[in-house]
Design a protein around this motif. Structure first.
Motif, short mmCIF file in Angstrom:
data_model
loop_
_atom_site.label_atom_id
_atom_site.label_comp_id
_atom_site.label_asym_id
_atom_site.label_seq_id
_atom_site.Cartn_x
_atom_site.Cartn_y
_atom_site.Cartn_z
N ALA A 157 37.43 -3.04 -25.80
CA ALA A 157 37.45 -4.49 -25.97
C ALA A 157 38.47 -5.20 -25.08
O ALA A 157 38.17 -6.29 -24.54
N PRO A 158 39.68 -4.66 -24.85
CA PRO A 158 40.64 -5.35 -23.99
C PRO A 158 40.18 -5.53 -22.55
O PRO A 158 40.75 -6.35 -21.82
N LEU A 159 39.16 -4.80 -22.13
CA LEU A 159 38.68 -4.94 -20.76
C LEU A 159 37.88 -6.22 -20.56
O LEU A 159 37.71 -6.68 -19.42
N ALA A 160 37.39 -6.80 -21.65
CA ALA A 160 36.46 -7.93 -21.55
C ALA A 160 37.05 -9.12 -20.80
O ALA A 160 36.33 -9.87 -20.13
N GLY A 161 38.36 -9.33 -20.91
CA GLY A 161 38.97 -10.50 -20.28
C GLY A 161 39.54 -10.23 -18.90
O GLY A 161 40.21 -11.11 -18.33
N MET A 177 25.80 3.93 -17.15
CA MET A 177 26.32 4.45 -18.41
C MET A 177 27.58 3.71 -18.87
O MET A 177 27.71 3.42 -20.07
N PRO A 178 28.50 3.32 -17.98
CA PRO A 178 29.61 2.49 -18.44
C PRO A 178 29.16 1.18 -19.08
O PRO A 178 29.71 0.75 -20.10
N ALA A 179 28.13 0.54 -18.50
CA ALA A 179 27.61 -0.69 -19.08
C ALA A 179 27.05 -0.43 -20.48
O ALA A 179 27.23 -1.23 -21.41
N PHE A 180 26.37 0.70 -20.63
CA PHE A 180 25.83 1.08 -21.94
C PHE A 180 26.94 1.26 -22.97
O PHE A 180 26.86 0.74 -24.09
N PHE A 181 28.00 1.96 -22.59
CA PHE A 181 29.08 2.22 -23.54
C PHE A 181 29.91 0.96 -23.82
O PHE A 181 30.42 0.79 -24.94
N LEU A 182 30.05 0.08 -22.82
CA LEU A 182 30.70 -1.21 -23.08
C LEU A 182 29.92 -2.00 -24.12
O LEU A 182 30.49 -2.53 -25.08
N ALA A 183 28.60 -2.07 -23.94
CA ALA A 183 27.76 -2.82 -24.87
C ALA A 183 27.83 -2.23 -26.27
O ALA A 183 27.82 -2.97 -27.27
N GLU A 184 27.92 -0.90 -26.37
CA GLU A 184 28.04 -0.26 -27.68
C GLU A 184 29.30 -0.70 -28.43
O GLU A 184 29.31 -0.73 -29.67
N GLN A 185 30.33 -1.08 -27.68
CA GLN A 185 31.58 -1.54 -28.31
C GLN A 185 31.67 -3.06 -28.36
O GLN A 185 32.73 -3.63 -28.62
N GLY A 186 30.55 -3.72 -28.11
CA GLY A 186 30.52 -5.17 -28.25
C GLY A 186 31.03 -5.95 -27.05
O GLY A 186 31.25 -7.16 -27.14
N VAL A 187 31.21 -5.27 -25.91
CA VAL A 187 31.66 -5.93 -24.69
C VAL A 187 30.44 -6.22 -23.82
O VAL A 187 29.67 -5.31 -23.50
N ASP A 188 30.25 -7.50 -23.46
CA ASP A 188 29.14 -7.87 -22.58
C ASP A 188 29.37 -7.24 -21.21
O ASP A 188 30.34 -7.61 -20.52
N PRO A 189 28.52 -6.32 -20.77
CA PRO A 189 28.77 -5.64 -19.49
C PRO A 189 28.63 -6.53 -18.27
O PRO A 189 29.03 -6.13 -17.17
N GLU A 190 28.08 -7.74 -18.45
CA GLU A 190 27.98 -8.70 -17.35
C GLU A 190 28.90 -9.89 -17.56
O GLU A 190 28.89 -10.82 -16.74
N GLY A 191 29.69 -9.91 -18.63
CA GLY A 191 30.43 -11.10 -19.02
C GLY A 191 31.88 -11.17 -18.58
O GLY A 191 32.64 -11.98 -19.12
N PHE A 192 32.27 -10.34 -17.64
CA PHE A 192 33.66 -10.37 -17.17
C PHE A 192 33.95 -11.67 -16.43
O PHE A 192 33.02 -12.28 -15.86
N PRO A 193 35.20 -12.15 -16.42
CA PRO A 193 35.53 -13.40 -15.72
C PRO A 193 35.04 -13.40 -14.27
O PRO A 193 35.37 -12.50 -13.50
N GLY A 194 34.22 -14.39 -13.93
CA GLY A 194 33.67 -14.47 -12.59
C GLY A 194 32.51 -13.52 -12.36
O GLY A 194 31.97 -13.47 -11.26
N GLY A 195 32.12 -12.76 -13.39
CA GLY A 195 31.06 -11.78 -13.25
C GLY A 195 31.63 -10.48 -12.70
O GLY A 195 32.67 -10.48 -12.03
#
Length: 317
Positions: A157-161, A177-195
């Motif tokens: 979760a701390p990676l999201a910002g 696979m990282p995008a998949f595991f991010l999404a599993e923890q509720g982190v939008d894999p495309e939602g990082f600041p600036g994309g």
């Protein structure tokens, strides 16, 4: 052993030579020499090998110099073992590897899980022939710049910002696979600041995070561990988290190569790879360059999870 030739990026460097076109004058001179006994016609040039070389390639997931050394060594070993000409063809990006495999310009390619699925679905008759022992249980690692103040954790979760970069857009270990595991923890894999960014390779991801251009990123664990063991990791890079396991890299053989070089080619290649032994110095060099203890047989079903996640993310049609 036959000579191994490196081709330029984008396709094979050598084709079958075209027959020389004899002019009418040359034909008359040759005929006259034959009839008068003053000379004989020159022997026809030997026909080019219709089978051609086995053209091998790989997704460019590391620095080009590393890849040239790795696949040049493998090409020599394969040529000696199989008794055929082997040609390493470097490519510019992941998509080019898939495209050149589909068109038959590459015969045997070292793909990641996702690109292997894409290439196999686009190339009817393509068959997986081998994977490394580590590819049964592969992992990615998330890294952060030390200025973030983050310490190793299983919480993504701390990676999201943070400003975040993947590797290639179609990398299994650097994106899918990282995008998949991010999404599993509720982190939008495309939602990082600036994309999210896309560095293009695992080495580039390390460099971008080390410089602070991105605060965090993800890459395959094997590359991370290899750079750490070689003392090539910038101290600004902190290993933050490790993903669960998944299947990844494998060799995929195209149908054109089987038609040219024999129906037993898949079996011969599987036997070559699985027969590499750490007890043999030449074999050990190949295994070490691949970061493997051994190669194992593999099959398409091993990548079903990769295919499904790829479809879910719109990366497999």
């Amino acid at each position: 052993m036959r000579t191994v030739r490196a081709a330029r990026s984008g396709g094979p460097a050598y084709g079958i030579p075209r027959p020389a076109r004899l002019t009418a004058v040359a034909l008359l001179l040759a005929l006259a020499a034959l009839l008068t006994g003053c000379g004989g016609a020159s022997p026809a040039p030997a026909a080019a090998d219709a089978a051609g070389p086995l053209r091998i390639g790989a997704i460019p997931d590391q620095d080009p110099e590393v890849l040239q050394r790795l696949y040049g060594t493998l090409a020599d070993s394969l040529a000696e073992d199989l008794g055929i000409e082997v040609e390493y063809v470097p490519v510019t990006d992941y998509a080019a590897a898939v495209s050149l495999f589909r068109t038959g310009d590459l015969d045997l390619v070292w793909f990641g899980g996702l690109t292997g699925v894409q290439a196999r679905l686009q190339t009817p008759g393509a068959v997986p022939v081998a994977q490394r022992d580590i590819d049964e249980d592969f992992h990615s690692v998330f890294v952060v710049n030390r200025d973030t103040g983050l310490t190793p954790s299983d919480d993504l979760a701390p990676l999201a910002g943070l400003r975040f970069t993947y590797g290639s857009e179609t990398s299994t270990s650097g994106r899918l696979m990282p995008a998949f595991f991010l999404a599993e923890q509720g982190v939008d894999p495309e939602g990082f600041p600036g994309g999210p960014g896309f560095s293009g390779s695992h080495d580039a991801t390390l460099s971008l995070v080390a410089s602070g251009s991105y605060q965090a990123g993800v890459l395959n664990e094997q590359v991370y561990e290899a750079r750490a063991a070689a003392g090539e990791l910038d101290p600004a890079v902190v290993r933050y988290a490790r993903t669960p396991a998944y299947a990844d890299y494998h060799w995929l053989l195209g149908p054109d190569a089987v038609e040219r070089l024999g129906a037993d080619l898949p079996e011969r290649l599987t036997d070559y790879f699985t027969g590499l032994s750490a007890d043999d110095p030449e074999d050990a060099e190949v295994l070490e360059l691949f970061g493997a203890g051994a190669f194992l047989p593999t099959e398409a079903a091993n990548y079903d999870q990769i295919e499904q996640i790829g479809r879910d993310l719109g990366l497999v049609n």
